[in-house]
Design an enzyme around this catalytic site. Structure first.
Site, PDB file in Angstrom:
ATOM      1  N   THR A   1       0.822  -1.212   0.000  1.00  0.00           N
ATOM      2  CA  THR A   1       0.000   0.000   0.000  1.00  0.00           C
ATOM      3  C   THR A   1       0.861   1.269   0.000  1.00  0.00           C
ATOM      4  OG1 THR A   1      -1.540   1.264   1.383  1.00  0.00           O
ATOM      5  CG2 THR A   1      -0.100  -0.244   2.543  1.00  0.00           C
ATOM      6  N   ASP A   2       0.258   2.356  -0.432  1.00  0.00           N
ATOM      7  CA  ASP A   2       0.964   3.653  -0.364  1.00  0.00           C
ATOM      8  C   ASP A   2       1.064   4.151   1.084  1.00  0.00           C
ATOM      9  OD1 ASP A   2      -1.735   4.302   0.018  1.00  0.00           O
ATOM     10  OD2 ASP A   2      -1.786   5.858  -1.528  1.00  0.00           O
ATOM     11  N   GLU A   3       0.271   3.547   1.993  1.00  0.00           N
ATOM     12  CA  GLU A   3       0.248   4.061   3.373  1.00  0.00           C
ATOM     13  C   GLU A   3       1.573   3.845   4.092  1.00  0.00           C
ATOM     14  OE1 GLU A   3      -3.295   3.345   5.601  1.00  0.00           O
ATOM     15  OE2 GLU A   3      -4.554   3.414   3.828  1.00  0.00           O
TER      16      GLU A   3
ATOM     17  N   LYS B   1       2.109  -3.357   7.278  1.00  0.00           N
ATOM     18  CA  LYS B   1       2.408  -3.519   5.846  1.00  0.00           C
ATOM     19  C   LYS B   1       3.858  -3.116   5.564  1.00  0.00           C
ATOM     20  CE  LYS B   1      -0.027  -4.589   2.894  1.00  0.00           C
ATOM     21  NZ  LYS B   1      -0.419  -5.925   2.342  1.00  0.00           N
TER      22      LYS B   1
HETATM   23  P1  NAD Z   1      -9.690  -7.399   1.743  1.00  0.00           P
HETATM   24  O1  NAD Z   1      -9.744  -7.137   3.211  1.00  0.00           O
HETATM   25  O2  NAD Z   1     -10.899  -7.148   0.915  1.00  0.00           O
HETATM   26  O3  NAD Z   1      -9.267  -8.913   1.484  1.00  0.00           O
HETATM   27  C1  NAD Z   1      -8.282  -9.562   2.225  1.00  0.00           C
HETATM   28  C2  NAD Z   1      -8.445 -11.064   1.999  1.00  0.00           C
HETATM   29  O4  NAD Z   1      -7.397 -11.735   2.736  1.00  0.00           O
HETATM   30  C3  NAD Z   1      -9.771 -11.618   2.513  1.00  0.00           C
HETATM   31  O5  NAD Z   1     -10.351 -12.454   1.540  1.00  0.00           O
HETATM   32  C4  NAD Z   1      -9.393 -12.401   3.767  1.00  0.00           C
HETATM   33  O6  NAD Z   1     -10.237 -13.510   4.006  1.00  0.00           O
HETATM   34  C5  NAD Z   1      -7.968 -12.836   3.428  1.00  0.00           C
HETATM   35  N1  NAD Z   1      -7.167 -13.090   4.622  1.00  0.00           N
HETATM   36  C6  NAD Z   1      -7.036 -12.285   5.720  1.00  0.00           C
HETATM   37  N2  NAD Z   1      -6.226 -12.873   6.608  1.00  0.00           N
HETATM   38  C7  NAD Z   1      -5.816 -14.047   6.078  1.00  0.00           C
HETATM   39  C8  NAD Z   1      -4.952 -15.086   6.514  1.00  0.00           C
HETATM   40  N3  NAD Z   1      -4.361 -15.035   7.703  1.00  0.00           N
HETATM   41  N4  NAD Z   1      -4.736 -16.139   5.696  1.00  0.00           N
HETATM   42  C9  NAD Z   1      -5.344 -16.212   4.490  1.00  0.00           C
HETATM   43  N5  NAD Z   1      -6.189 -15.265   4.017  1.00  0.00           N
HETATM   44  C10 NAD Z   1      -6.413 -14.192   4.811  1.00  0.00           C
HETATM   45  O7  NAD Z   1      -8.438  -6.569   1.234  1.00  0.00           O
HETATM   46  P2  NAD Z   1      -8.195  -5.829  -0.169  1.00  0.00           P
HETATM   47  O8  NAD Z   1      -8.710  -4.463  -0.073  1.00  0.00           O
HETATM   48  O9  NAD Z   1      -8.610  -6.719  -1.272  1.00  0.00           O
HETATM   49  O10 NAD Z   1      -6.595  -5.736  -0.132  1.00  0.00           O
HETATM   50  C11 NAD Z   1      -5.798  -6.792  -0.660  1.00  0.00           C
HETATM   51  C12 NAD Z   1      -4.338  -6.434  -0.480  1.00  0.00           C
HETATM   52  O11 NAD Z   1      -4.048  -5.209  -1.142  1.00  0.00           O
HETATM   53  C13 NAD Z   1      -3.936  -6.213   0.983  1.00  0.00           C
HETATM   54  O12 NAD Z   1      -2.648  -6.755   1.155  1.00  0.00           O
HETATM   55  C14 NAD Z   1      -3.923  -4.708   1.144  1.00  0.00           C
HETATM   56  O13 NAD Z   1      -2.987  -4.320   2.132  1.00  0.00           O
HETATM   57  C15 NAD Z   1      -3.487  -4.281  -0.239  1.00  0.00           C
HETATM   58  N6  NAD Z   1      -3.959  -2.931  -0.651  1.00  0.00           N
HETATM   59  C16 NAD Z   1      -5.295  -2.618  -0.574  1.00  0.00           C
HETATM   60  C17 NAD Z   1      -5.722  -1.370  -1.023  1.00  0.00           C
HETATM   61  C18 NAD Z   1      -7.174  -0.973  -0.978  1.00  0.00           C
HETATM   62  O14 NAD Z   1      -7.484   0.188  -1.253  1.00  0.00           O
HETATM   63  N7  NAD Z   1      -8.103  -1.859  -0.679  1.00  0.00           N
HETATM   64  C19 NAD Z   1      -4.797  -0.461  -1.517  1.00  0.00           C
HETATM   65  C20 NAD Z   1      -3.440  -0.819  -1.561  1.00  0.00           C
HETATM   66  C21 NAD Z   1      -3.041  -2.076  -1.143  1.00  0.00           C
HETATM   67  O1  TDX Z   2     -16.839   5.979   7.601  1.00  0.00           O
HETATM   68  C1  TDX Z   2     -15.809   6.491   7.142  1.00  0.00           C
HETATM   69  N1  TDX Z   2     -15.708   7.863   7.108  1.00  0.00           N
HETATM   70  C2  TDX Z   2     -14.597   8.503   6.645  1.00  0.00           C
HETATM   71  O2  TDX Z   2     -14.544   9.738   6.641  1.00  0.00           O
HETATM   72  C3  TDX Z   2     -14.701   5.712   6.644  1.00  0.00           C
HETATM   73  C4  TDX Z   2     -14.762   4.204   6.661  1.00  0.00           C
HETATM   74  C5  TDX Z   2     -13.603   6.367   6.171  1.00  0.00           C
HETATM   75  N2  TDX Z   2     -13.522   7.722   6.180  1.00  0.00           N
HETATM   76  C6  TDX Z   2     -12.321   8.379   5.651  1.00  0.00           C
HETATM   77  C7  TDX Z   2     -11.013   7.874   6.207  1.00  0.00           C
HETATM   78  C8  TDX Z   2     -10.073   8.035   5.038  1.00  0.00           C
HETATM   79  O3  TDX Z   2      -9.525   9.337   5.015  1.00  0.00           O
HETATM   80  O4  TDX Z   2     -12.282   8.085   4.257  1.00  0.00           O
HETATM   81  C9  TDX Z   2     -10.955   7.840   3.813  1.00  0.00           C
HETATM   82  C10 TDX Z   2     -10.869   6.441   3.219  1.00  0.00           C
HETATM   83  O5  TDX Z   2     -11.024   5.535   4.304  1.00  0.00           O
HETATM   84  P1  TDX Z   2     -10.941   3.940   4.080  1.00  0.00           P
HETATM   85  O6  TDX Z   2     -11.917   3.542   3.025  1.00  0.00           O
HETATM   86  O7  TDX Z   2     -11.045   3.314   5.426  1.00  0.00           O
HETATM   87  O8  TDX Z   2      -9.484   3.772   3.439  1.00  0.00           O
HETATM   88  P2  TDX Z   2      -8.031   4.188   3.974  1.00  0.00           P
HETATM   89  O9  TDX Z   2      -7.996   4.303   5.438  1.00  0.00           O
HETATM   90  O10 TDX Z   2      -7.580   5.379   3.169  1.00  0.00           O
HETATM   91  O11 TDX Z   2      -7.192   2.869   3.535  1.00  0.00           O
HETATM   92  C11 TDX Z   2      -7.477   2.214   2.276  1.00  0.00           C
HETATM   93  O12 TDX Z   2      -6.536   2.558   1.304  1.00  0.00           O
HETATM   94  C12 TDX Z   2      -5.249   2.017   1.409  1.00  0.00           C
HETATM   95  C13 TDX Z   2      -7.534   0.692   2.447  1.00  0.00           C
HETATM   96  O13 TDX Z   2      -8.457   0.359   3.466  1.00  0.00           O
HETATM   97  C14 TDX Z   2      -6.185   0.123   2.722  1.00  0.00           C
HETATM   98  O14 TDX Z   2      -6.249  -1.307   2.775  1.00  0.00           O
HETATM   99  C15 TDX Z   2      -5.261   0.520   1.637  1.00  0.00           C
HETATM  100  O15 TDX Z   2      -3.966   0.050   1.873  1.00  0.00           O
END
Ligand code: NAD
Ligand code: TDX
Length: 350
Positions: free
Chosen positions: A131-133, A160
């Site tokens: 992630t960018d975080e 991460k």
């Molecule tokens: P998600 O939470 O939707 O999915 C995560 C999946 O991992 C789920 O299906 C869960 O069952 C599985 N999982 C969790 N713990 C596990 C374990 N111990 N063993 C096996 N499986 C397990 O997450 P996502 O949003 O699809 O993110 C996927 C990846 O991308 C993550 O590594 C996250 O850090 C990264 N990422 C997400 C975002 C975003 O905006 N969602 C952005 C950048 C990077």
């Molecule tokens: O109810 C809400 N109200 C609100 O203001 C929620 C759930 C979020 N927010 C804000 C927090 C953040 O500034 O919105 C923004 C986005 O929040 P999230 O959807 O929780 O995402 P964020 O915390 O930015 O992280 C996401 O992007 C990077 C993903 O969850 C991560 O897995 C990924 O790595």
């Protein structure tokens, strides 16, 4: 690349399910999906490909070393694309250890299995999805590039960042062929409704308050999930070993502006009077340690792998809203918990 057997972890989650479907459609590789089916994993996300002969779904934990050992041997795993993680920042603030367990220890378990079974073969690749975080928080100007110093500030991003460091350490120490990708906020179909966009869509439909943290001035850089899956495909197949790639949509939005844009679209789609969804906006207590701004400089992946995001945010937001409205059963099954029985229903007769 010749025919491979790719282990995709977290493939029943949001991004992972799009990636598994893309790989089965676009490549001849055998795909083994390993997912624990935590609250965030929904096997229904993979319903189109559960019967695909090139695909095997395994319910299991990446922390389970003996399961990994068995799976690598049985399937002759040639590559890993690692997405399994605890992914929600708010949950990490409540329960940091769950994030250490899966994101740090789970990643090291997987690295150990790959190291053992690949025995120094650099033809086998470990792609870590991050992630960018990990880069921390930006002020008004600038963007994260691949060499920005790590500065994680939430338990999620710290876990991460730690996993990224372990992946690099295994490349350096044991000579493993690794690539890392660091992506900005994804959105699109199948995202669990704890994240901003699907949570707001669900609340608008139900006339519930829309909780905006603080003033809503925090900025996120949004990327359509299928654009991310395309970028992952390129990084996995064509990325240079040992390198990392930043992936982002170049769509920076303040949360409050995003929520207003979504409200306007929802009013139109649901044929409600203009302004009715926005009237639900409620400013609530800010997230602890809330990072102000993320923005990705994706020029490296553009220059080297010729990738850039295709979906405009306006079209993507509309497509996302329409998907959730058309898939109200998906949303309901997630809200009432019945999605958790999907695995048993699917596999009870096998
Ligand atoms: P998600 O939470 O939707 O999915 C995560 C999946 O991992 C789920 O299906 C869960 O069952 C599985 N999982 C969790 N713990 C596990 C374990 N111990 N063993 C096996 N499986 C397990 O997450 P996502 O949003 O699809 O993110 C996927 C990846 O991308 C993550 O590594 C996250 O850090 C990264 N990422 C997400 C975002 C975003 O905006 N969602 C952005 C950048 C990077
Ligand atoms: O109810 C809400 N109200 C609100 O203001 C929620 C759930 C979020 N927010 C804000 C927090 C953040 O500034 O919105 C923004 C986005 O929040 P999230 O959807 O929780 O995402 P964020 O915390 O930015 O992280 C996401 O992007 C990077 C993903 O969850 C991560 O897995 C990924 O790595």
């Amino acid at each position: 690349m010749s025919k491979r057997t790719v282990l995709i972890t977290g493939g029943a989650g949001f991004i992972g399910s799009h990636l598994v479907k893309r790989f089965l459609k676009s490549h001849a590789h055998r795909i083994v999906t390993l997912d624990k089916l935590t609250y965030a994993g929904h096997l229904g996300n993979l319903s189109d490909v559960l019967e695909n002969e090139n695909h095997r779904f395994v319910k299991g934990d990446i922390c389970d070393a003996s399961l990994l050992d068995r799976l690598f041997a049985e399937e002759n795993i040639s590559d890993v694309i690692h997405l399994a993680a605890e992914s929600h920042v708010d949950r990490s603030i409540e329960s940091p250890l769950d994030f250490v367990q899966t994101n740090v220890l789970g990643t090291v378990s997987l690295l150990n299995a790959a190291k053992k079974h690949w025995n120094g073969d650099r033809n086998k690749r470990f792609h870590h999805v991050s992630t960018d975080e990990v880069f921390g928080s930006l002020g008004e100007e600038g963007a994260f590039h691949e060499h920005t110093n790590y500065d994680p500030r939430s338990p999620y991003s710290a876990s991460k960042a730690s996993s990224d460091h372990f992946v690099r350490a295994y490349a350096h120490t044991y000579g493993m062929n690794v690539v890392i990708s660091n992506c900005s906020n994804n959105y699109g179909p199948n995202q669990f409704p704890e994240k901003l966009i699907p949570l707001m869509i669900n609340n608008i439909v139900k006339h519930h308050p829309l909780p905006v943290y603080g003033e809503g001035l925090n900025v996120r850089d949004w990327l359509w999930v299928e654009d991310h899956a395309e970028a992952l495909d390129l990084v996995f197949h064509q990325g240079t070993a040992g390198e990392s790639y930043n992936i982002g949509g170049n769509e920076e939005w303040k949360n409050i502006d995003l929520v207003h844009a979504l409200c306007e679209q929802m009013d139109q789609i649901l044929e409600r009077p203009a302004g009715s969804s926005a009237s639900l906006i409620t400013h609530v207590k800010d997230r602890a340690g809330h990072d102000l701004r993320y923005a990705i400089d994706a020029s490296k992946i553009k220059k080297e792998l010729h990738w850039e995001a295709k979906m405009s945010f306006e079209n993507g937001l509309r497509a996302t809203a329409l998907w959730y409205l058309e898939n109200d059963q998906w949303m309901e099954s997630v809200m009432d918990g019945s999605y958790r029985d999907y695995y048993e229903r699917q596999y009870q007769n096998r």
